[in-house]
Structures are given as structure tokens and as C-alpha cells.
Design a protein around this motif. Structure first.
Motif, PDB file in Angstrom:
ATOM      1  N   HIS A 402     -75.629  16.323 -42.274  1.00 41.87           N
ATOM      2  CA  HIS A 402     -75.817  17.693 -41.797  1.00 41.87           C
ATOM      3  C   HIS A 402     -75.333  18.654 -42.881  1.00 41.87           C
ATOM      4  CE1 HIS A 402     -77.101  17.240 -37.656  1.00 41.87           C
ATOM      5  NE2 HIS A 402     -76.301  16.195 -37.552  1.00 41.87           N
ATOM      6  N   ARG A 403     -75.900  19.847 -42.885  1.00 39.15           N
ATOM      7  CA  ARG A 403     -75.560  20.871 -43.865  1.00 39.15           C
ATOM      8  C   ARG A 403     -74.469  21.784 -43.288  1.00 39.15           C
ATOM      9  NH1 ARG A 403     -77.572  21.601 -49.201  1.00 39.15           N
ATOM     10  NH2 ARG A 403     -79.528  20.680 -48.522  1.00 39.15           N
ATOM     11  N   CYS A 404     -73.520  22.171 -44.113  1.00 39.17           N
ATOM     12  CA  CYS A 404     -72.527  23.154 -43.662  1.00 39.17           C
ATOM     13  C   CYS A 404     -73.182  24.534 -43.633  1.00 39.17           C
ATOM     14  CB  CYS A 404     -71.317  23.177 -44.598  1.00 39.17           C
ATOM     15  SG  CYS A 404     -70.105  24.437 -44.134  1.00 39.17           S
ATOM     16  N   TRP A 405     -73.103  25.176 -42.488  1.00 39.69           N
ATOM     17  CA  TRP A 405     -73.759  26.485 -42.333  1.00 39.69           C
ATOM     18  C   TRP A 405     -73.168  27.525 -43.284  1.00 39.69           C
ATOM     19  CZ3 TRP A 405     -78.117  27.268 -39.803  1.00 39.69           C
ATOM     20  CH2 TRP A 405     -78.540  28.582 -39.595  1.00 39.69           C
ATOM     21  N   THR A 406     -71.888  27.368 -43.608  1.00 36.00           N
ATOM     22  CA  THR A 406     -71.229  28.386 -44.428  1.00 36.00           C
ATOM     23  C   THR A 406     -71.371  28.104 -45.918  1.00 36.00           C
ATOM     24  OG1 THR A 406     -69.657  28.896 -42.693  1.00 36.00           O
ATOM     25  CG2 THR A 406     -69.021  29.506 -44.917  1.00 36.00           C
ATOM     26  N   CYS A 407     -70.826  26.985 -46.382  1.00 34.94           N
ATOM     27  CA  CYS A 407     -70.829  26.747 -47.835  1.00 34.94           C
ATOM     28  C   CYS A 407     -72.104  26.051 -48.295  1.00 34.94           C
ATOM     29  CB  CYS A 407     -69.600  25.947 -48.271  1.00 34.94           C
ATOM     30  SG  CYS A 407     -69.644  24.207 -47.800  1.00 34.94           S
ATOM     31  N   MET A 408     -72.870  25.520 -47.352  1.00 36.57           N
ATOM     32  CA  MET A 408     -74.169  24.890 -47.612  1.00 36.57           C
ATOM     33  C   MET A 408     -74.081  23.542 -48.314  1.00 36.57           C
ATOM     34  SD  MET A 408     -76.548  28.102 -48.519  1.00 36.57           S
ATOM     35  CE  MET A 408     -76.995  29.269 -47.296  1.00 36.57           C
ATOM     36  N   GLU A 432     -63.042  23.056 -40.705  1.00 38.35           N
ATOM     37  CA  GLU A 432     -62.590  24.128 -39.806  1.00 38.35           C
ATOM     38  C   GLU A 432     -62.648  25.481 -40.518  1.00 38.35           C
ATOM     39  OE1 GLU A 432     -61.794  24.486 -36.724  1.00 38.35           O
ATOM     40  OE2 GLU A 432     -61.793  22.401 -36.043  1.00 38.35           O
ATOM     41  N   THR A 433     -62.307  25.490 -41.809  1.00 39.14           N
ATOM     42  CA  THR A 433     -62.256  26.772 -42.527  1.00 39.14           C
ATOM     43  C   THR A 433     -63.649  27.361 -42.707  1.00 39.14           C
ATOM     44  OG1 THR A 433     -60.315  25.926 -43.656  1.00 39.14           O
ATOM     45  CG2 THR A 433     -61.284  27.934 -44.533  1.00 39.14           C
ATOM     46  N   CYS A 434     -64.630  26.512 -42.962  1.00 38.89           N
ATOM     47  CA  CYS A 434     -65.997  27.049 -43.074  1.00 38.89           C
ATOM     48  C   CYS A 434     -66.478  27.560 -41.710  1.00 38.89           C
ATOM     49  CB  CYS A 434     -66.942  25.997 -43.649  1.00 38.89           C
ATOM     50  SG  CYS A 434     -66.985  26.014 -45.457  1.00 38.89           S
ATOM     51  N   TYR A 435     -66.078  26.885 -40.639  1.00 41.41           N
ATOM     52  CA  TYR A 435     -66.418  27.403 -39.305  1.00 41.41           C
ATOM     53  C   TYR A 435     -65.767  28.778 -39.102  1.00 41.41           C
ATOM     54  CZ  TYR A 435     -65.877  28.328 -34.367  1.00 41.41           C
ATOM     55  OH  TYR A 435     -65.853  28.964 -33.147  1.00 41.41           O
ATOM     56  N   TRP A 436     -64.491  28.877 -39.444  1.00 42.63           N
ATOM     57  CA  TRP A 436     -63.749  30.148 -39.311  1.00 42.63           C
ATOM     58  C   TRP A 436     -64.409  31.245 -40.146  1.00 42.63           C
ATOM     59  CZ3 TRP A 436     -61.362  32.517 -43.516  1.00 42.63           C
ATOM     60  CH2 TRP A 436     -60.520  33.592 -43.241  1.00 42.63           C
ATOM     61  N   THR A 437     -64.878  30.886 -41.325  1.00 43.72           N
ATOM     62  CA  THR A 437     -65.515  31.885 -42.196  1.00 43.72           C
ATOM     63  C   THR A 437     -66.705  32.528 -41.499  1.00 43.72           C
ATOM     64  OG1 THR A 437     -64.811  30.683 -44.156  1.00 43.72           O
ATOM     65  CG2 THR A 437     -66.625  32.238 -44.445  1.00 43.72           C
ATOM     66  N   ASP A 438     -67.542  31.697 -40.871  1.00 45.18           N
ATOM     67  CA  ASP A 438     -68.733  32.224 -40.203  1.00 45.18           C
ATOM     68  C   ASP A 438     -68.366  32.916 -38.889  1.00 45.18           C
ATOM     69  OD1 ASP A 438     -71.339  32.745 -39.389  1.00 45.18           O
ATOM     70  OD2 ASP A 438     -71.694  30.715 -38.654  1.00 45.18           O
ATOM     71  N   ALA A 439     -67.553  32.246 -38.083  1.00 43.12           N
ATOM     72  CA  ALA A 439     -67.331  32.720 -36.719  1.00 43.12           C
ATOM     73  C   ALA A 439     -66.283  33.829 -36.630  1.00 43.12           C
ATOM     74  CB  ALA A 439     -66.903  31.544 -35.839  1.00 43.12           C
ATOM     75  N   VAL A 440     -65.362  33.878 -37.591  1.00 46.42           N
ATOM     76  CA  VAL A 440     -64.241  34.829 -37.481  1.00 46.42           C
ATOM     77  C   VAL A 440     -64.205  35.838 -38.636  1.00 46.42           C
ATOM     78  CG1 VAL A 440     -61.718  35.036 -37.333  1.00 46.42           C
ATOM     79  CG2 VAL A 440     -62.885  33.089 -36.236  1.00 46.42           C
TER      80      VAL A 440
ATOM     81  N   GLN B  75     -85.185  30.642 -49.370  1.00 38.80           N
ATOM     82  CA  GLN B  75     -84.274  30.782 -48.232  1.00 38.80           C
ATOM     83  C   GLN B  75     -83.845  32.225 -47.997  1.00 38.80           C
ATOM     84  OE1 GLN B  75     -82.017  27.030 -49.735  1.00 38.80           O
ATOM     85  NE2 GLN B  75     -81.229  27.411 -47.698  1.00 38.80           N
ATOM     86  N   GLY B  76     -84.344  33.116 -48.815  1.00 38.07           N
ATOM     87  CA  GLY B  76     -83.924  34.514 -48.698  1.00 38.07           C
ATOM     88  C   GLY B  76     -82.512  34.694 -49.213  1.00 38.07           C
ATOM     89  N   TRP B  77     -82.026  35.959 -49.149  1.00 34.38           N
ATOM     90  CA  TRP B  77     -80.642  36.221 -49.559  1.00 34.38           C
ATOM     91  C   TRP B  77     -79.707  35.635 -48.517  1.00 34.38           C
ATOM     92  CZ3 TRP B  77     -80.061  37.505 -54.372  1.00 34.38           C
ATOM     93  CH2 TRP B  77     -81.072  38.210 -55.021  1.00 34.38           C
ATOM     94  N   ILE B  78     -78.672  34.951 -48.954  1.00 36.74           N
ATOM     95  CA  ILE B  78     -77.824  34.219 -48.003  1.00 36.74           C
ATOM     96  C   ILE B  78     -76.570  34.986 -47.591  1.00 36.74           C
ATOM     97  CG2 ILE B  78     -78.701  31.930 -48.558  1.00 36.74           C
ATOM     98  CD1 ILE B  78     -76.406  31.578 -50.500  1.00 36.74           C
ATOM     99  N   TYR B  79     -76.344  36.138 -48.198  1.00 36.88           N
ATOM    100  CA  TYR B  79     -75.276  37.039 -47.733  1.00 36.88           C
ATOM    101  C   TYR B  79     -75.862  38.432 -47.544  1.00 36.88           C
ATOM    102  CZ  TYR B  79     -71.729  33.548 -48.794  1.00 36.88           C
ATOM    103  OH  TYR B  79     -70.992  32.405 -48.800  1.00 36.88           O
ATOM    104  N   GLY B  80     -75.427  39.107 -46.468  1.00 32.46           N
ATOM    105  CA  GLY B  80     -75.900  40.464 -46.224  1.00 32.46           C
ATOM    106  C   GLY B  80     -74.741  41.424 -46.118  1.00 32.46           C
ATOM    107  N   PHE B  81     -75.038  42.712 -46.263  1.00 35.47           N
ATOM    108  CA  PHE B  81     -74.024  43.730 -46.002  1.00 35.47           C
ATOM    109  C   PHE B  81     -73.798  43.828 -44.487  1.00 35.47           C
ATOM    110  CE2 PHE B  81     -75.507  45.079 -50.200  1.00 35.47           C
ATOM    111  CZ  PHE B  81     -74.295  45.296 -50.824  1.00 35.47           C
ATOM    112  N   GLY B  82     -72.670  44.433 -44.116  1.00 32.59           N
ATOM    113  CA  GLY B  82     -72.359  44.562 -42.702  1.00 32.59           C
ATOM    114  C   GLY B  82     -73.454  45.271 -41.924  1.00 32.59           C
TER     115      GLY B  82
END
Lengths: 544, 378
Positions: A402-408, A432-440, B75-82
Motif C-alpha cells: 500500500h502507498r502512504c497517503w502522506t509521504c507517498m 503514525e506521524t504520516c497519518y498525523w501529518t494528513d489528519a492533524v 498526479q497533479g500538484w500534490i500540495y495546495g495552499f490553504g
């Protein structure tokens, strides 16, 4: 220019700024940080009159070395195993460099200190230099190395490849979101101050050991600019520390930036250095040993730790966990195996590991062979077309991750994978930290305070989603990873160019269906998903 | 007797001991042409179409380094502004193009050109200043000219520095392609170097000439009536959010009607007659920079007015920008009139200088295929 006259000159130049009264510069890029109490100092006394001739001299040395390398035919002794990984690395790195140039006005916008604007603008020009000097190095490789395929599609490959997108964070993280998070903490305080040591110092060392002395020439020249950039970053960091309100944001950003840099840079550079080398002297430093020296001792102990005297909480746990992942959890070895598993959708070739390599890895990383040895033996056995499919589609006891949603980077340390429904979608995270990055962290509120300027994770983040249920041959054709005969693949799981029968073509990929783990995960029932995740985490993923 | 190590045995047998302090050199025959296979001759970047038959060095190191969802970025830009997208949104300007990526900098600026050209200018300026000191060249200046330089060249350096840090440095984050942004980054470098050269010239004069007031420039820039409309205009430029409007307003309007008026049509014309060969040498480098920077500006705006889809809309937009910024620039220029009277020798009049600047401005607008405003049609 003497020290005294340099100071006078700098003082004079600082007179050029003024307090506007009719209109103030537009704030294009916002920040949630405040600098009202910040001291205004610029440690960087850079004057254009000395800057341009200095850089011209550095350039002359680089280009002199390039001429010498061509005349001396350096490529007779370059290791192809090494140069092949440069097709990936040099497709990625010019983008972060030019992004760093583009990040400078964000920092200028955010920091109300004219003293430092000058240094940031000089950094902008440095970064243009770095980007183009690296593009030129790649062009030289393309012109003089035996196999130019992959170099010739470089920036296109970077933009549409699953590995390129991992590296892209290293540039996009500089130019988007909160101006201080992006242009100061992520770019300068962490990426430049910590990770350029492995990128621009450790990696050139390995290049030289593989007969390539141009990469060290170019990258040491690049690195010689970095100390000025580090000064810029440190100045802004100290200014931010002057206001107590910034502390939670600084601590948030240090955690995000440290962890993301570790995930992305250690994955890539650990792989390039240890799987791109033919130098297996036992006394050669491993990536872990280099990391210990350059990042743990040089950065963490000498730069980050002293910040505690300002009351800042340093992410000790994440530094230790990064070290743990590199030394005990085989992080970059898993990444290298993942890149090799995915070889049909690369635009570079990956040389199989041999007994000599196995011996070195086992010496440096005890337990390596029992975990990876059989898989690489299988990779070697399946390197030619005809009798088998690419290794990813053969049963060798390896489950595509599976791919990490945050760091890829995929969730390769399987027991650490986090699965959560975020923004209405089941997402997988490597940690957990990559999850926190996206969710928090990347949200418009943090610890109860509004953070409207913080960035967002966007785009089609799982590369495999774009190609779900497509034929592998069609995917490779669509990506353009085909040689000029219209059917031979640019990527190969070996370096043998002498026999066309050893080269994989699209015919060898036709009929193989490619699937996205994330699409499949989201199609599962709750019970199926729970069982799948438990099995994924428990799977040792070891070839037998 | 202890048992011999493998190395010692090897040495006894006449074999050379392996020195593992250094990596061994292996001949790999990995040079171009050593084998033929598919793509073995594919030695040019294939993902963009060069402007001419063969890609230049500039194109090779610049094109597509900044990706674009319209060019391979799957995949497009993977980071956006707020509050919006990330990357380089085309909406950051009201100008439109079907082919932003077609723009090429006619100066072909990349790393080596930047440092070669600017280092050459640095050497020219430094030689000039050293020679001036050695020859006591400032001693012949009359007090009116000394005051003119202290006040007006001193004020102007603020404008150059403001444009460097808050106009061109800012724009190079916002353009939609790497070719545009790199050209603008080089423009910023020019401005910063030129502003600093003027400041260091001011420092030299303070040290060499007792009567030279090296501090007055701040007061003149901040409060002298003749410079306030110029300062207002520079500050209003820095406050402009649309990057293309900002480039147009600065390099097309402000530089022509105020910058070139002051530098070309005043300082370069009168300095020698006031016994000063140093100032025009330094100011001439700024003129040369602008000449270079105008080339890419002209190319960009010509591309936009000739856009097959958006050309007419762009012309209309640029007309609006012209209507917005030209009066401000004319006001700034007009306010500067008193400084034409300050030197002892006055070989040009304000009217003549303005006519020349206006003529050149009209020619530029013609080149950009824009309507010439009535005020300029005389």
C-alpha cells in the motif's frame, strides 16, 4: 574586500530599504506565524559585488572539470549501476532546487525584516544556479554514457512516475502552504540544514567510488552555497522563537518537516548510495553510518538540540525512530526492493545484487540476507524475458505494498501501517506521524487555533489509482518509457545491452493487469478490510 | 612464529597488496558508442519541442523543470495552499495564453550567462571606481553636481532595490512556466546588483569627497517633493498582486517613462558635461541591464498579444493596465522636472528628455501591437 570595509559596505547596502508609507508590498503568501516581537538581524553579509565573481570562479572550476572528464573519457570507468540511478536522481533534484528559488519571495513576504530580504534574494539566484547546473550535468551524462535512454525523457519521466512523485514533495513542500512552514522550516531548517548533507556530501562520495567524479564536482559546488542558506533559515527561526505564540507551530512544523524529509530523502538517497554502488569494501561507510555522522551528530546533536535552550521541544522521538527505521527496520532496503519490484514502470535500469553485494549488506546490516537475499536471487533469476513475467507478477512471496497517503513512499514497514478513513476515504499511511501529518497538521485548525494558511495534501496521491485495471503494456506506452524502436522498454531489470533477446519489450508485458491497492481497499467490506489489514501487517513478506 | 595473513602470503608470492583505503578503478566501457541497441543514439531531451531545429543549452536546462499538469504531471500538484490549488496556477494573472510554455527568453539566461555577465559588470564598475580614486576624479566635481549625485542618484538606488526585492523576486514565484520565472529571477539579480553598486558608489564618494552628503539620499527618497510620486509609484507596484500586470507596469510603463527618463535621458546625457565620467559608467550598466530585461519582457507580451485564442482579450487587458499605470508614471516623471535644473551644466531640458522617452515608449507599444494613448500621439 577587508572585513572592515565589508561591514561598512553591508551597512551602506542596508540603507537601501525604507519604510513604505503610500502602499505596502502585497502579501501573496500568508503565514500563521507572527513576527511582531522579532529581533531584526541579518547574519549574512553578502554583497553582489563579491557574490558574482565568486560564483563565476566556482563555475569555471566545475566546467573545467567537465571538459577534463570528457577529454579523459571518464565514462570508460563509470559504473553503469551507478549511472542508472542518476536517471532518477537527476530527474528529481533540479525541481527542488528551482522550487527553493521560488520559495524565497514567500519568506520575504512573511518576514518583516529588510535585513534578511537581501540574503533571501541572493539565495534565489543560487537556487537558479543549482537547478541549471544539475540539468547540465544530466545532459552531459546523456551525451556521454553508453545508455542515454531515460535521461532523454528526464523531466517527463519525473512528472508522471511513481518515484518522481515521491521526490516531488521535496520541491512542492517548499512552495506551498504556510510561507514559514514551507520556505523556512521545511526547506531551510530541515531539508537544507540536515538532509543536503546526505544528498550533496555523502552521495558524491559514493559517486567518486564508482568512477564518477563529475557528480562530486557539481554537488560540492552546490553545497558550498548551502551554508549561506542555513544562515538565512536560522535567522528566521530565531525571529520566530521570539514570539511565544509561534512555539506550537514551530513544534508542529519541525515534526512534519523532519519526518517527511526522513521518509522521502532517506528512501531515495539510501537506495541510490547502497544499491547504486559497486564499491563493497568493508571499511566503506554504510548509509546508516553516514547518516549517524552527518544527520544525527552534525545536525541533531549540534543544531537541533541547542534549540532546547530557547524552550523549544525537539522531536527527539522522531529522530530516534528514523534511526531505528534505518538500522533495525531496513527502511531503505525495503524501498530499494520496492523500486526493483516496480522496474517495468521505471525509466532506469536496476542491476541485480550479487554475492559480493549480499556479503557487504550482511556485514553492515546483520539479518539483511535472511530478509532480502532470496528475493534478490529471484530478481536475478527472472531478469530476462521469455520464461517469466516481471517479478512483481510472479509468486516470490512478495506482496505489492500500500502507498502512504502522506509521504507517498509505500507502507513498507508493514507492522507500522496505519489505516484510517480520512475525508471520506480509506487511506493507508506508513507511520503514525504520516497519518498525523494528513489528519492533524495539514488542516485549517491546530490545537484549537485557526491555521488558515497551512497547506493541504492534494492531487491524485496514489499513483496506482491512475492506472487501475489497465494492461501493463498500455501503461508503459502511455508513460512513454519505450525506446526508439517502439517496443523495447527503457527500464530493464539488468544492465545487459549486448543481446536484444535479453531486453524486455511491450510484448512481454501485454496481458498483465495492473491494480491499485487503494482502490481495492476502498472496495472491500468492513470485514474484508479488517482481515486484509491484519494480514498485511502480519505478512513478513520474505521470499523463500 | 605466527601464521601469515592472506595479505602477507600474497605479498610473499609477489602479488600486490590490495589497498582498501581507496576504491579500485574498473574499466567498464560505459562510454557512448561502445554498443548499439535501441535508443543508444537518443542523446537529446525528447519531451519538448525546441524553438528552432536544435535545442539550445538554455532550453535544455530550463524547459519543463517546473512541471505542469498540462505537461506530463499526471498526479497533479500534490500540495495546495490553504485556500486553493498549489503549484503555479494560471489564475494568478488575468492575462491568458494557450501556450505559456512557448515562451523562451531571448537572452537565453541560465547559470553561466548570469555569472559571466554580472561578474563582467562587477569588474567594469570596480575598475572604474579604482581608477577614479587613483586619478582623484571626484575632485573636479562642482558642488551642484556633487549635490545632484548625492540627492538623485542616491534616491534612485532605493527604487532599484525596491523593485529587486518586492517586484521581480516576487514575480518569479508566480509565473506559470520555468522559462518566465527564470528570466524574471535574473531581472531581480540585475536590479539588486545595480542598486548595491549605486550604494557602494555613494559610500566611495562619502569617503573621497568631504562635501558629499552620503546620508541625504534617505531624506530625499522619503520626503523630497520631486521624488514622492516616484516612491509612491514604486510602493504601489510592490502592492500589485497580479504578476503579469506587475511585470507590465514595471518593465513596460515605469521603466520607460521614469527609469529610462532618469537614467538615459538625464544622467547619461549630462554627467560628462559636469565633469563626471564615473556616474555614467555605473548607471550605464543599469541601462544595459534594462535593455536586456526589456528583450524578454517584449517577447513575453508579444507572445500574449499574438495568442490565437486570447490575443485580443490580452490587448484589451494591457490597454486597461496602460490606462491605470501610465498616468501614475507620467505624474512621477513630471514631479522630477526640478532636478533637471539642479546641475550647473544643463545640456538637456526636461521637455527634450520627456519627448525622447515618450518616443521610445511609443515605439515599444507599437512593437507590442498596443494602441498608442492619445497623450503620446503628438
Amino acid at each position: 574586500m577587508s572585513r572592515q570595509s565589508l561591514t561598512k559596505a553591508h551597512n551602506k547596502i542596508s540603507e537601501l530599504t525604507w519604510e513604505p508609507t503610500f502602499a505596502t508590498p502585497a502579501t501573496r503568501f500568508g503565514t500563521d506565524y507572527t513576527f511582531e516581537k522579532a529581533p531584526k538581524k541579518d547574519p549574512l553579509k553578502q554583497i553582489m559585488r563579491s557574490y558574482f565573481p565568486m560564483e563565476e570562479e566556482k563555475d569555471n572550476r566545475v566546467y573545467g572539470a567537465m571538459d577534463g572528464a570528457i577529454r579523459g573519457n571518464m565514462f570508460r570507468q563509470v559504473q553503469p549501476r551507478w549511472l542508472e540511478w542518476q536517471k532518477l536522481f537527476l530527474s528529481i533534484i533540479p525541481f527542488p532546487e528551482i522550487s527553493a528559488a521560488r520559495a524565497m519571495p514567500m519568506a520575504i513576504d512573511a518576514v518583516p525584516n529588510p535585513e534578511i530580504h537581501n540574503g533571501l534574494a541572493v539565495q534565489m539566484i543560487d537556487e537558479v544556479r543549482h537547478s541549471t547546473i544539475q540539468m547540465n550535468l544530466k545532459k552531459l551524462y546523456m551525451n556521454h554514457y553508453v545508455d542515454p535512454a531515460g535521461f532523454d525523457i528526464s523531466s517527463k519521466g519525473f512528472a508522471n512516475n511513481y518515484a518522481g512523485t515521491i521526490g516531488r514533495q521535496f520541491g512542492e513542500g517548499f512552495i506551498t502552504g504556510d510561507a514559514i512552514t514551507a520556505a523556512n522550516i521545511y526547506l531551510t531548517v530541515v531539508a537544507e540544514t540536515a538532509f543536503t548533507n546526505t544528498l550533496f556530501v555523502a552521495m558524491p562520495d559514493e559517486a567518486a567510488a564508482n568512477g564518477d567524479y563529475l557528480l562530486p564536482t557539481v554537488f560540492h559546488s552546490v553545497q558550498s552555497d548551502e551554508s549561506r542558506h542555513i544562515s538565512n533559515g536560522y535567522s528566521i527561526l530565531l525571529m520566530a522563537l521570539a514570539d511565544e505564540k509561534n512555539r506550537p507551530l514551530l513544534e508542529r512544523d519541525l515534526r512534519y518537516a523532519w519526518w517527511n524529509n526522513h521518509c522521502v530523502v532517506d528512501a531515495a538517497i539510501g537506495t541510490f548510495i547502497e544499491y547504486g554502488t559497486k564499491d563493497r569494501r568493508k571499511n566503506r561507510e554504510s548509509y546508516a553510518e553516514m547518516w549517524r555522522r552527518w544527520i544525527y551528530d552534525d545536525y541533531y546533536r549540534s543544531y537541533l538540540l541547542p534549540l532546547e535552550k530557547y524552550g523549544l521541544t525537539i522531536p527527539h522521538d522522531l529522530v530516534e525512530e528514523a534511526w531505528n527505521r534505518i538500522t533495525n527496520k531496513f527502511y531503505h532496503h525495503e524501498v530499494a526492493r520496492f523500486f526493483a519490484t516496480g522496474w517495468p514502470v521505471n525509466y532506469w535500469k536496476i542491476d541485480p545484487m550479487t554475492d559480493t553485494d549480499f556479503e557487504w549488506f550482511e556485514e553492515k546490516y546483520p539479518g539483511w540476507y535472511s530478509r532480502f537475499g532470496k528475493w534478490w536471487e529471484n530478481y536475478n533469476r527472472m531478469k530476462y524475458p521469455g520464461r517469466n513475467k516481471p517479478i512483481a507478477f510472479e509468486e516470490v512471496g512478495y506482496e505489492y505494498p500500500h502507498r502512504c497517503w502522506t509521504c507517498m513512499v509505500p507502507a513498507l514497514i508493514r507492522e507500522d501501517m496505519v489505516v484510517e478513513k480520512v475525508d471520506g476515504q480509506w487511506r493507508t499511511y506508513c507511520s503514525e506521524t504520516c497519518y498525523w501529518t494528513d489528519a492533524v497538521a495539514f488542516r485549517d485548525e491546530y490545537e484549537g487555533r485557526p491555521t488558515p494558511n497551512m497547506g493541504r495534501l492534494t492531487g491524485d496521491r496514489e499513483w496506482e489509482t491512475l492506472h487501475h485495471n489497465e494492461d501493463l503494456a498500455d501503461i508503459v506506452e502511455k508513460l512513454g518509457y519505450i525506446r526508439d524502436d517502439g517496443k523495447t522498454l527503457i527500464p530493464q531489470p539488468h544492465l545487459d545491452l549486448d543481446d536484444p533477446a535479453k531486453m524486455w519489450t511491450t510484448d512481454d508485458l501485454r496481458g498483465i493487469t495492473f491494480q491499485s491497492p487503494n482502490v481495492l481497499l476502498n472496495q472491500m467490506s468492513d470485514a474484508e478490510r479488517v482481515a486484509h489489514i491484519a494480514a498485511y501487517r502480519a505478512n513478513k513478506n520474505v521470499s523463500v | 612464529m605466527t601464521e601469515a595473513t592472506a595479505e602477507e602470503t600474497a605479498e610473499e608470492n609477489g602479488e600486490k597488496k590490495q589497498d582498501d583505503r581507496f576504491p579500485s578503478i574498473h574499466f567498464t566501457d560505459a562510454q557512448a558508442g561502445s554498443l548499439e541497441f535501441p535508443s543508444s543514439k537518443s542523446r537529446s531531451y525528447s519531451y519538448f519541442k525546441p524553438a528552432k531545429l536544435r535545442a539550445t543549452m538554455y532550453e535544455d536546462v530550463t524547459v519543463d523543470v517546473q512541471p505542469d499538469p498540462e505537461r506530463y504531471l499526471s498526479q497533479g500538484w500534490i500540495y495546495g495552499f490553504g485556500d486553493g490549488p498549489g503549484g503555479y496556477p494560471k489564475e494568478w494573472t488575468a492575462a491568458k495564453s494557450e501556450v505559456w510554455h512557448d515562451f523562451r527568453d531571448p537572452n537565453q539566461e541560465w547559470e553561466q550567462t548570469i555569472y559571466r555577465n554580472n561578474a563582467a559588470v562587477v569588474r567594469q564598475v570596480q575598475l572604474c571606481l579604482e581608477n577614479a580614486k587613483r586619478a582623484h576624479a571626484y575632485a573636479g566635481w562642482n558642488s551642484a553636481w556633487t549635490s545632484f549625485v548625492a540627492r538623485n542618484i542616491g534616491a534612485w538606488m532605493h527604487a532599484e532595490n525596491g523593485l529587486a526585492l518586492h517586484v521581480f523576486t516576487a514575480i518569479q514565484r508566480s509565473g506559470p512556466t520555468n522559462m518566465i520565472n527564470t528570466a524574471v529571477a535574473v531581472n531581480a539579480a540585475h536590479k539588486m546588483r545595480f542598486a548595491q553598486d549605486l550604494a557602494l558608489f555613494n559610500l566611495d564618494l562619502s569617503e573621497e569627497l568631504e562635501e558629499f552628503d552620503g546620508e541625504i539620499h534617505k531624506e530625499v527618497w522619503q520626503s523630497s517633493p520631486e521624488w514622492q510620486p516616484t516612491r509612491r509609484l514604486v510602493e504601489e507596484l510592490t502592492a500589485t498582486g497580479d504578476w503579469c500586470e506587475l511585470l507590465f507596469a514595471t518593465n513596460v510603463v515605469f521603466e520607460q517613462l521614469v527609469g529610462a527618463l532618469f537614467r538615459s535621458e538625464l544622467v547619461m546625457q549630462i554627467a560628462a558635461q559636469n565633469g563626471d565620467y564615473i556616474t555614467p559608467t555605473i548607471v550605464g550598466t543599469g541601462e544595459n541591464d534594462y535593455d536586456r530585461d526589456l528583450k524578454y519582457t517584449r517577447s513575453l507580451f508579444r507572445m500574449l498579444v499574438r495568442d490565437e485564442v486570447h490575443g485580443e482579450a490580452n490587448k484589451e487587458l494591457f490597454g486597461q493596465w496602460l490606462a491605470k499605470w501610465m498616468p501614475k508614471a507620467v505624474a512621477a516623471a513630471t514631479a522630477l522636472q526640478p532636478i533637471w535644473s539642479q546641475p550647473a551644466e544643463k545640456p538637456v531640458t526636461f521637455t527634450t528628455s520627456c519627448e525622447l522617452a515618450s518616443q521610445k515608449f511609443s515605439i515599444l507599444l507599437e512593437e507590442l501591437e498596443l494602441e498608442i494613448p492619445k497623450e503620446l500621439q503628438s
